[in-house]
Design an enzyme around this catalytic site. Structure first.
Site, short mmCIF file in Angstrom:
data_model
loop_
_atom_site.label_atom_id
_atom_site.label_comp_id
_atom_site.label_asym_id
_atom_site.label_seq_id
_atom_site.Cartn_x
_atom_site.Cartn_y
_atom_site.Cartn_z
N ASP A 91 -23.65 -11.51 -5.18
CA ASP A 91 -23.83 -12.61 -4.24
C ASP A 91 -25.32 -12.94 -4.29
O ASP A 91 -26.15 -12.13 -4.73
CB ASP A 91 -23.39 -12.24 -2.83
CG ASP A 91 -23.17 -13.50 -1.98
OD1 ASP A 91 -23.65 -14.58 -2.40
OD2 ASP A 91 -22.55 -13.42 -0.91
C1 BGC Z 1 -22.78 -16.90 -0.28
C2 BGC Z 1 -21.85 -17.09 -1.46
C3 BGC Z 1 -22.30 -18.28 -2.26
C4 BGC Z 1 -23.75 -18.07 -2.70
C5 BGC Z 1 -24.31 -19.19 -3.53
C6 BGC Z 1 -24.23 -16.86 -0.68
O1 BGC Z 1 -25.05 -16.88 0.43
O2 BGC Z 1 -22.44 -15.71 0.41
O3 BGC Z 1 -20.53 -17.25 -1.03
O4 BGC Z 1 -21.46 -18.48 -3.35
O5 BGC Z 1 -24.55 -17.93 -1.54
O6 BGC Z 1 -24.53 -20.32 -2.77
#
Ligand code: BGC
Length: 754
Positions: free
Chosen positions: A231
């Site tokens: 993530d």
């Molecule tokens: C989120 C993800 C997301 C990623 C990219 C993170 O903060 O938890 O779900 O895909 O950011 O934007």
């Protein structure tokens, strides 16, 4: 283009390999020009594309390219419709191709442990089976267009508060049965190209460096062969993460982690084989993505808008319809109340925020059905503050109309990625508005726009209630059709609505303390808890009304006895006995009454959504295999079916079982029990292999002066006492012939099974 990955790997320098483990830009991978490996691009997800070019950010604050905003996952899940979600996935895949996106960062499938999780709008359900089915359909849809998905957030990311550092402490069986099984089924059935690891820790280890999750389970057990992406910002220790099985770090961390990887290899702290595996997995997916790119792709905005509309219509849940207040008559006198009817709330906030290609105007859509509308704001759209003059105006409008429709729910700031809700209440001004309007207008219908359950102190005062959730960009057209009967509502709740927050099983242990959260409620999440504890929810899991009604008859099982290697065919006849065509979501639950392990009363193991014309009857069939009856046994670390009788229930909701039959299942496996001096006679009683030794021990308890000699007249009491007696306690209750030597001899024989 033909590329020999093995050969490329053998020619890459250590620097190139290490650099490959981190992205190029905020949403893209590194390319390797000299080997013809391109950079590929990723985008959020999940319910629409958030393709950001110049000003990429995690929280969706900066605008992105326009794309179709489909209803978020909370809404889609209530459709219980695999075909529909696959269609949405396919449309998303088409848009990805058109915008040059190779991997869509979704679906997000964390289980709804608490209604307060700020990101519940982006997740599917409290039930792992429903989650798995919907996730698979989504992945199949997107990937059918040659675009990869990223199944996220692996694992146990069930809250937003403290998500970057929280340690989720969860027992093995709960982890497997509740929090991993959705991922497991989706990985095995649909093979997402990538999996995104979560920010949090699970049982002491960050998901990004959790070998148990990323390698032992995901790859070795489930056979995942794509790459794992962190993530955004989830990598704590880059070198440990490589060893654990994390392939791509996002967003790129500059050269700092590249240097750490190089040094670790040079100093022998990281084996080159581990690094090679990571680069190999990355290259394979990047090449696959590059080869799947379609030239000159585009999408039909109108067609995708109508897919979004269908998705919204199929998903809204009619929760109350007293005296058949709905559907409304065309051209009725309507008071349309609530600022959300003018400025709709149709998606959540954070990284999933989509810039819609078009946006329905609810007021205009409703106006197409009746011209006699008086509109009133009722509350200010972006505050909680009660404005008496707006309420007065709304009451005035309601008083002079046949019916009042109130749009209310949760405003943007209530639910978002990054933090949880502190309570389950709606904004004060929405509650007051409903209370005041219902004082002057008994024909009041509330349309809720929210991403998670809310408390409804006003529920007794309204005649109609539609849980519209977050309807996506075509919400306006969809709700107008539903309100006026041009469409028949057919969604059901994919989560329980508790009467109040304190009834929720995670209540005491949410959001945790001192850096950790204990999942003390174990398996008893959502309906598994309310059902077993017999606590009436406000609305149960699987509940939803339509403008017609259905009758269930003729449940039949193709066998009454079987082994755990066979599968059971179940069929039920469903008839539409109302006057309007409609769809019923038939649910199949399985339970076992006299289990040796703690089990919820029942668990969802099948569902089908069927369309029926008035008077029409259809047979719906289900196939239940081993997993439908199994629990995860922590002594063998595997799924296990106990021998015994299982209940199979056909239901219209978790609280409305229409038909029930049972089947006896004979297990083909035995769990070898290890006996210790503290094992009980009860364990022996339940072990069919140890009947002889059990009788032998009982012999010591029968003699003159021994326990059973005094209980001859009371076999029930005798059994009760024996059940709990430890083997080492037999001595004290026997006629003394049972000594330590006897015990040791018995233990030796028990554990050798002779
Ligand atoms: C989120 C993800 C997301 C990623 C990219 C993170 O903060 O938890 O779900 O895909 O950011 O934007």
């Amino acid at each position: 283009m033909e590329r020999n990955i093995k050969k490329i790997l053998s020619q890459m320098t250590l620097e190139e390999k290490a650099a490959m483990c981190s992205g190029d830009s905020f949403f893209s991978t590194k390319g390797l020009k000299r080997f013809g490996i391109p950079s590929i691009s990723m985008s959020d997800g999940p319910h629409g594309l958030r393709k950001q070019d110049d000003s990429a950010d995690i929280l969706g604050l900066n605008a992105s390219t326009k794309a179709t905003c489909f209803p978020p996952e909370v809404t889609l899940a209530s459709s219980f419709d695999r075909r529909l979600i696959q269609n949405v996935g396919k449309a998303l895949g088409v848009e990805c191709q058109a915008l040059g996106v190779s991997i869509l960062l979704g679906p997000a499938i964390n289980i709804k442990r608490s209604p307060l999780c700020g990101r519940n709008f982006e997740y599917l359900s409290e039930d792992p089976y429903l989650t798995a089915e919907m996730a698979s359909a989504y992945i199949d849809g997107v990937q059918s267009e040659g675009v990869g998905t990223s199944l996220k957030h692996f694992a146990a990311n069930n809250q937003e508060d403290f998500r970057l550092s929280l340690d989720v402490r969860v027992d093995e069986r709960t982890l497997r049965e509740i929090y991993l099984s959705g991922f497991e089924a989706a990985v095995i059935k649909s093979q997402p190209w990538t999996v995104m690891c979560a920010y949090n820790k699970v049982n002491g280890h960050y998901c990004s460096e959790n070998k148990y999750l990323l390698s032992d389970i995901l790859r070795d057990e489930w056979g995942f062969d794509g790459f794992v992406v962190s993530d955004w910002g989830a990598v704590a220790h880059r070198v440990k993460a490589i060893d654990a099985g994390l392939d791509l770090e996002m967003p790129p961390s500059g050269r700092q982690n590249t240097i750490k990887i190089i040094q670790a290899v040079q100093e022998g702290r990281l084996g080159i084989a581990s690094l090679d595996k990571v680069v190999d997995r990355l290259l394979r997916i990047i090449v696959k993505a590059a080869d799947s790119k379609k030239q000159n792709a585009s999408w039909d905005i109108v067609k995708h808008h109508s897919i979004a509309k269908e998705a919204a219509m199929e998903s809204m849940v009619l929760l109350k319809n007293d005296q058949k207040i709905l559907p409304l008559k065309k051209d009725c006198d309507l008071a349309l109340i609530g600022a959300m009817a003018k400025i709709p709330r149709y998606q959540g906030a954070g990284s999933s925020h989509v810039n819609p290609s078009v946006l329905d105007d609810i007021y205009e859509e409703i106006k197409k059905k009746t011209n006699n509308i008086t509109y009133a704001d009722g509350y200010e759209r972006y505050t909680d503050r009660v404005d008496e003059s707006l309420i007065k105006e709304a009451k005035e409008a309601a008083l002079h109309a046949d019916t009042a429709i109130v749009f209310a729910g949760l405003t943007e700031e209530y639910e978002s990625e990054g933090y949880d809700r502190p309570h389950m209440r709606m904004p004060e001004n929405h509650i007051r508005l409903i209370e005041e309007v219902t004082k002057v207008q008994e024909n009041t219908v509330v349309v809720l726009c929210n991403g998670a359950p809310v408390e409804m102190p006003w529920i007794g005062n309204v005649r109609g209630l539609i849980e519209a959730y977050l309807g996506g960009q075509a919400f306006g057209g969809a709700i107008a059709d539903i309100l006026f009967g041009d469409a028949n509502p057919c969604g059901k709740l994919a989560e329980t609505f508790p009467a109040r927050l304190s009834h929720n099983p995670s209540h005491i242990n949410f959001p945790g303390e001192q850096g950790h959260v204990d999942y003390k409620e174990g398996l008893f999440i959502g309906y598994r808890y309310y059902d077993t504890k017999q606590i009436a929810p406000l609305f149960p899991f699987g509940y939803g009304l339509t403008y017609t009604s259905f009758v269930y008859t003729g449940m039949s099982l193709d066998k009454t006895r079987m082994t755990d290697e066979e599968s059971l065919q179940v069929s039920i006849n469903i008839k539409n006995v109302g006057e309007m065509a409609g769809k019923e979501i038939v649910q199949l639950y399985v339970g076992k009454r006299d289990s040796n392990v703690i089990r919820p009363v029942k668990e969802l193991k099948g569902f089908e959504k069927i369309y029926l014309e008035p008077g029409e009857e259809k047979t719906v069939t289900f196939s239940l295999g081993k997993r439908s009856f199994a629990y995860y046994d922590t002594t063998i670390h595997d799924w296990f079916v106990e021998s015994g009788v299982y209940r199979v229930m056909a239901a219209s909701s978790a609280e409305d079982i229409r038909l029930e039959e049972s089947v006896y299942i004979e297990s083909t496996e035995r769990i070898t029990h290890t006996y210790t001096r503290y094992s009980t006679l009860g364990e022996l009683m339940d072990d069919p292999d140890q009947k002889r030794i059990y009788e032998e021990i009982i012999g010591y308890l029968r003699g003159e002066g021994a326990l059973l000699s005094n209980l001859n007249d009371n076999p029930k009491m005798a059994e009760g006492m024996l059940r709990g007696m430890a083997l080492c306690s037999v001595y004290g209750f026997s006629n003394t012939a049972f000594d330590e030597e006897t015990l040791q001899d018995i233990l030796r024989r028990l554990n050798k099974n002779d």
